[in-house]
Design an enzyme around this catalytic site. Structure first.
Site, PDB file in Angstrom:
ATOM      1  N   ASP A   7      34.129   0.094  66.051  1.00  0.00           N
ATOM      2  CA  ASP A   7      34.434  -0.941  66.344  1.00  0.00           C
ATOM      3  C   ASP A   7      35.615  -1.271  66.917  1.00  0.00           C
ATOM      4  O   ASP A   7      36.699  -1.086  66.129  1.00  0.00           O
ATOM      5  CB  ASP A   7      33.962  -2.221  65.265  1.00  0.00           C
ATOM      6  N   GLU A  64      26.685  -5.994  71.008  1.00  0.00           N
ATOM      7  CA  GLU A  64      27.998  -6.378  70.390  1.00  0.00           C
ATOM      8  C   GLU A  64      28.983  -5.634  71.212  1.00  0.00           C
ATOM      9  O   GLU A  64      29.117  -4.522  71.399  1.00  0.00           O
ATOM     10  CB  GLU A  64      27.891  -5.441  69.218  1.00  0.00           C
ATOM     11  N   HIS A  66      27.331   4.206  62.434  1.00  0.00           N
ATOM     12  CA  HIS A  66      28.794   4.299  61.974  1.00  0.00           C
ATOM     13  C   HIS A  66      28.685   5.246  60.713  1.00  0.00           C
ATOM     14  O   HIS A  66      30.104   6.136  60.741  1.00  0.00           O
ATOM     15  CB  HIS A  66      29.316   2.943  61.206  1.00  0.00           C
ATOM     16  N   HIS A  76      31.485  -2.633  70.027  1.00  0.00           N
ATOM     17  CA  HIS A  76      30.464  -1.289  69.118  1.00  0.00           C
ATOM     18  C   HIS A  76      30.196  -0.393  70.304  1.00  0.00           C
ATOM     19  O   HIS A  76      29.577  -0.578  71.144  1.00  0.00           O
ATOM     20  CB  HIS A  76      29.068  -1.824  68.515  1.00  0.00           C
TER      21      HIS A  76
END
EC number: 3.4.13.22
Length: 271
Positions: A161, A243, A154, A246
């Protein structure tokens, strides 16, 4: 066209409500009044590229696995590299025609925020949010199990996200610090209310059920995950298998740089 205009008006209303809620719940600290470091050229505010994408910037609120606002998140604004923001815009245009919208939870993340995660993970006595975000995980294993790391994609600016919301988007009530916590993998009707479609777990759920292709996730939940993954893959995003929320846009504009300017509108003023 009338349906599209109605959807866009509903999205604008939802975005404004989310912005007001985040601001009201999380007043900016005193140091936020000092001029922030400017983001390098190549970064933009997502809202300047596509104002219809819903923004629920969780880390500006206390509804996080830390139980507090995260360091470096001064304002609830999604900042991304321009190429990632433009790709999200293309995905959003496709989704709007199908009655859906994207909702982002986190975008660019400063290194100081990642450092905050690390400090929190090492404090084994602080488990105030365990009941929701990591009910079955021993906090001492967060590094070993890969839930917390000292660097994050990130911070390079092209990772986001996000989730899907079915239109028209109903409002999501604010989190009330101290309220009863429900496991992030509980049935959707029991989890903290979120206006997104049912993905099988909530956002930031530290559990293997959050793995995008976990075989225990079936039916509508699995279909929703695959719909999101397929839509974003078509515009150049790659999903992190652990995830479902993500995604990183490839190729990255800054593949080797971890930035630390704050999440603040002034960091990308005019962009």
């Amino acid at each position: 066209m009338t349906g599209m205009r109605t959807a866009l008006r509903a999205l604008a209303t939802a975005a404004a409500a989310a912005l007001l809620a985040g601001t009201a719940l999380s007043p900016a600290p005193a140091q936020a009044r000092t001029p922030p470091a400017k983001a390098p050229e190549g970064f933009v505010a997502l809202r300047a590229v596509d104002p219809t994408i819903i923004q629920e910037m969780r880390y500006t609120t206390a509804h996080t696995f830390l139980g507090e606002r995260v360091d470096g998140y001064r304002q609830p604004v999604c900042i991304l590299t321009r190429s990632a923001a433009q790709a999200l815009h293309r995905a959003q245009q496709r989704l709007l025609r199908q009655g859906y919208a994207l909702k982002v939870y986190d975008c660019y993340r400063p290194q100081r925020a990642v450092d905050h995660f690390v400090r929190w993970a090492r404090d084994l006595d602080d488990q105030s949010m365990k009941g929701e975000f990591y009910p079955l995980v021993d906090k001492s294993r967060l590094f070993e199990d890969g839930y917390i790391a000292e660097k994050s994609g990130h911070s390079r600016g092209s990772t986001v996200d996000l989730t899907l919301v079915r239109l028209p988007a109903p409002p999501t009530r604010p989190y009330r610090p101290g309220e009863r916590l429900t496991p992030c993998f509980a049935p959707k009707s029991e989890r903290f209310p979120d206006n997104s479609v049912d993905m099988g777990t909530g956002y930031d759920c530290f559990d293997t059920l959050s793995h995008t292709d976990d075989p225990r996730i079936q039916g509508v939940q699995r279909a929703n995950r695959q719909f999101l993954k397929r839509t974003l893959a078509e515009v150049g995003f790659v999903n992190l298998p652990e995830e479902w929320w993500h995604f990183a846009h490839k190729p990255e504009l800054f593949p080797d740089t971890y930035f630390d300017f704050p999440v603040d509108r002034r960091a990308v003023a005019g962009r």
